[in-house]
Design an enzyme around this catalytic site. Structure first.
Site, short mmCIF file in Angstrom:
data_model
loop_
_atom_site.label_atom_id
_atom_site.label_comp_id
_atom_site.label_asym_id
_atom_site.label_seq_id
_atom_site.Cartn_x
_atom_site.Cartn_y
_atom_site.Cartn_z
CD GLU A 307 8.97 -35.67 -7.31
OE1 GLU A 307 8.32 -36.52 -8.42
OE2 GLU A 307 8.69 -35.21 -6.34
CG ASP A 386 9.65 -42.15 -8.35
OD1 ASP A 386 9.72 -42.17 -7.55
OD2 ASP A 386 8.03 -41.71 -8.59
CD GLU A 414 5.46 -43.56 -4.62
OE1 GLU A 414 4.93 -42.80 -5.26
OE2 GLU A 414 6.64 -43.52 -4.46
#
Length: 847
Positions: A307, A386, A414
């Site tokens: 990332e 993820d 998240e």
């Protein structure tokens, strides 16, 4: 030195009702007064004094906590002794120290480092309660365990408890930034940092260390894995040492996340190639500098080549090359390196049917097995994508036989509701930990791999991304603290059941009232599957907006981009083909016994079907339902279950303190409304994609709904919402007139009592106000002041307010007035009128 608070919770229990409010700041360490005289009598034989045989800061903390806890729960002040008294006493110390006073006593089991034993022993007519540790941390953990048992009103008459932790590394990771923000933080600003430095007042950090220690957490990485390069400057190291000073009395070792480009950016070298001798020397010197200020530093955490983060691939090197350089610098100081396996290409070509983000960690790290130094731990997310609502266990756990591993779990929600939705994650984590990967054709559950047992590795353990903030409740939602508590409990002993964890947390947090305990336990234990039902079932992932907020629905966002969270939905079918035979080959990364199960449609579990296979919408599950009908049904079921949480919580009014009751009530009411947004968005998207109707005739059939754009509008303008599925009929209305706008409708409901739900959009910035009138009588006025992640009309900001028990008759006129503010245009989506549920009817009844 960090200032610590030792304030007793100001609670007074009168019968079965709570008279004073609680903020949630004490978490599960309330040490609340026991209000039942019969229970208090049960503990009348406990000693009235305490002796510490060890003067270390950690054991001093244990003794102070024991004094605090006994006073708070039983109203007794323990006398602090300086020598073994000629009367009953609590005696705290290591096994060796206790045996100097009680030479014939032994704990009965071999305590591993940080383990403890609690028992009582009779000597000279007195009873001594021994809290023995293998070391100082063990004494502290044993003390918290004893207080927990009292807090749960357990019988201590024949107490003999001994426990040792599952693994040496039990850390939390905070993703805090030096400017005080927190990446994926949903509970306010950092408790450690502000304005590019360490906070002056670190009281809150000390309180956090106490919470962590109480569940056996022994380390914390305090800064974002996307590390700020300033973390390793001399000025910042000196400031961070203050945090370490405050954590130390609670046995919590500090760690920091570092950026691998530091030798170049901070050190002024022209390279950060890990094999360059100058880079190696720089890291050795820098590590020495850090340990000079923080001598008990736990080590470093590294995110690299992922990332956009700098990493060894830039120089054609491997993670082994980078990891070993840092590990060798840390080794003389006893430090460890946690190197994250979250390494993948986020510019994948979505057109390539063999491209698969899920393969990345195994493809990169499996060939490196056995090459890492023995103080390197590869930190592996529990699933290969993820932190989705459901993923299979990462095959990398079984792919590293000669490398220490830690499982990374995400406490901060998240992708699972960002602490606005109740989602108890412990059942999900437990499924992952218990999963038997059958490595080497033998029993190898994930928990035994990360503990180091399965492959006889020296290190290993648990890393939880916790991200608490300055919010009084630490994680914003009072119920979200069950996840932090549960992470610590599983890290200490992964054999602990979700039921036991939920029950213990509830009792310590809200009390032992049977109705409170059974209600909250049920809410917690059902919440993960409820959330899965109204978001992304069958292994689809969460179906959230992955390009921006990671919060509200955004199904299309998963497709046709480089991030690799694709669901491969088209007109004919849905799901990723990850088989060896025809797909990406991901399934072949598992040991053969597991791979055979996932490879075949006949044996692959339905819960992960669409993660492993691409199937037609008409494919029948084991239940007999088609995939498309299951998607429709599960989303309706999930929304119904979310609404039930409101009713369940309302049973507790008067049984817990008003402040936390109202806070949770507002959150579960919000969640119930947002579950409807999710339900409609996902179902409408799949109906449009598949062209297959819901056999129960619900999808896109909402007879009780009045679209805002179809009302009589004054000042309001219809707006196309993007993504279209996140608003009813793809549209809403917005007001740009600062003096306000109106939307009016003449109702034709038969005379009766109804609930009126108003779906609107609440932007992060701006506070619009709304007034609702029935025949010119004001029913409700409210301010759109929720803090939601977005400033546009979408699934992130869609919310609702419901007026219960409203009497209606044909011809009644409903008028909504909206007043914009601060860029928020008082937006509306629809009005829905349904038969009254009687929920909260007494609060909203208008005759």
């Amino acid at each position: 030195m960090l200032r610590l608070r030792f304030l007793l919770p100001g609670l007074l229990l009168l019968g079965s009702t709570w008279s004073l409010a609680e903020t949630g700041a004490e978490g599960w360490l309330r040490h609340a007064p026991i209000g039942d005289a019969r229970v208090i009598e049960r503990y009348h034989t406990l000693p009235g004094s305490v002796l510490s045989l060890n003067d270390s800061p950690i054991v001093r903390s244990a003794a102070s906590e024991l004094v605090r806890g006994i006073d708070g729960m039983l109203g007794r002040k323990l006398e602090v002794e300086t020598a073994l008294p000629d009367k009953s006493a609590f005696v705290l110390g290591t096994v060796t120290e206790l045996q100097t006073h009680f030479p014939h006593w032994n704990p009965g089991v071999e305590l591993r480092p940080e383990g403890y034993a609690i028992t009582s022993i009779h000597k000279h007519g007195h009873t001594y309660w021994l809290i023995a540790g293998a070391d100082a941390r063990g004494v502290l953990y044993g003390t918290f365990r004893l207080l927990e048992m009292i807090g749960e009103e357990k019988d201590l008459s024949s107490l003999s408890v001994s426990e040792s932790p599952s693994a040496p590394v039990r850390w939390v990771n905070q993703w805090d930034n030096l400017n005080g923000t927190i990446e994926r933080g949903y509970a306010g600003r950092s408790i450690f940092f502000d304005n590019d430095g360490v906070r002056v007042d670190l009281t809150r950090a000390g309180d956090y260390a106490r919470l962590l220690a109480s569940v056996g957490i022994n380390g914390i990485a305090i800064n974002n894995v996307n590390a700020d390069l300033k973390m390793l400057t001399p000025e910042m190291i000196a400031q961070v040492a203050r945090i370490a000073d405050g954590m130390r009395p609670w046995g919590v070792r500090l760690a920091v996340s570092v950026d691998l480009s530091s030798p170049k950016v901070v050190g002024g070298l022209d390279t950060f190639d890990p094999l360059d001798p100058r880079v190696i020397a720089w890291w050795q010197k820098k590590v020495d500098e850090v340990y000079a200020k923080i001598p008990d530093l736990g080590g470093f955490v590294v995110k690299a080549d992922s990332e956009g983060r700098a990493g060894p691939l830039q120089y054609g090197r491997t993670p082994v090359d980078a990891a070993n350089v840092l590990a060798r610098a840390l080794r003389p100081h006893g430090g460890v390196l946690l190197y994250r396996a979250f390494v993948y290409n986020h510019h994948l070509d979505w057109r390539g049917l063999k491209a698969d983000r899920a393969r990345a960690a195994y493809d990169i790290f499996h060939p490196l097995d056995g090459k890492f130094d023995d103080n390197v731990i590869v930190q592996i997310k529990h699933g290969p994508i993820d932190f989705q609502v459901r993923e299979p266990v990462s095959p990398l756990f079984a792919g590293l036989h000669q490398t220490s591993e830690a499982i990374e779990l995400q406490v901060t929600q998240e992708y699972t509701g960002q602490q606005r939705h109740l989602v108890f994650l412990v059942p999900m984590w437990k499924e992952a930990l218990d999963f038997d990967l059958r490595a080497e054709n033998r029993h190898t559950p994930v928990k035994e791999i990360v503990e180091g047992k399965a492959f006889d590795r020296p290190l290993g353990g648990f890393a939880g991304v916790s991200n608490v903030g300055l919010d009084t409740n630490w994680l914003a939602h009072p119920m979200a603290m069950a996840n932090l508590y549960g992470f610590g409990r599983l890290a200490w002993n992964p054999d602990t059941s979700p039921q036991e964890i939920a029950d213990d947390w509830t009792r310590l947090t809200f009390g032992n009232n049977p109705t409170v305990v059974s209600t909250i336990d049920d809410m917690l234990l059902s919440s993960w599957k409820t959330y899965e039902r109204y978001t992304g079932p069958l292994g689809l992932g969460t179906l959230t907006d992955i390009l921006r907020s990671h919060y509200g629905p955004g199904i299309e966002s998963a497709e046709r981009n480089g991030w690799g969270q694709w669901i491969r939905a088209d007109h004919e079918g849905v799901g990723m083909d990850r088989t060896v035979a025809t797909g990406t080959g991901y399934i072949g990364q598992y040991p053969s016994e597991v791979a055979r199960i996932f490879e075949s449609l006949s044996t692959s579990p339905d819960t992960l079907l669409l993660f492993m296979h691409h199937v037609p919408y008409t494919y029948k599950l084991r239940s007999g339902e088609t995939v498309i009908q299951h998607i429709y049904d599960s989303h309706y079921e999930g929304a119904v279950d979310a609404a039930k949480q409101v009713t369940e919580w309302q049973r507790l009014k008067g049984l817990i303190d008003e402040e936390r009751y109202e806070k949770v009530l507002a959150l579960v009411e919000y969640q119930a409304g947002h579950a409807v947004v999710w339900r409609d968005a996902v179902n409408n998207w799949f109906y449009k994609m598949s062209g297959i109707a819901d056999n129960k005739d619900r999808v896109e059939h909402d007879p009780n709904r009045i679209e805002a754009e179809n009302m009589q509008l004054s000042g309001y303008t219809p707006i196309d919402v993007s993504p279209w599925e996140t608003a009813s009929d793809g549209k809403g209305i917005a007001c740009e007139d600062p003096s306000g706008c109106t939307a009016i409708v003449v109702l034709n409901q038969a005379a009766g009592t109804y609930d009126i739900a108003i779906q609107y959009f609440d932007f992060r910035h701006g506070v619009s106000t709304y007034n609702v009138y029935l025949n010119d009588q004001l029913l409700k006025e409210w301010r759109a002041d929720n803090v939601l992640p977005g400033d546009q009309m979408s699934g992130d900001t869609s919310t609702r307010i419901t007026l219960h028990g409203i009497s209606l008759k044909p011809g009644d006129i409903l008028r909504i007035e909206g007043h914009p503010d601060g860029g928020e245009p008082a937006p509306l989506d629809y009005v829905e009128i349904s038969a009254s549920s009687n929920t909260m009817a007494e609060a909203g009844s208008h005759k």
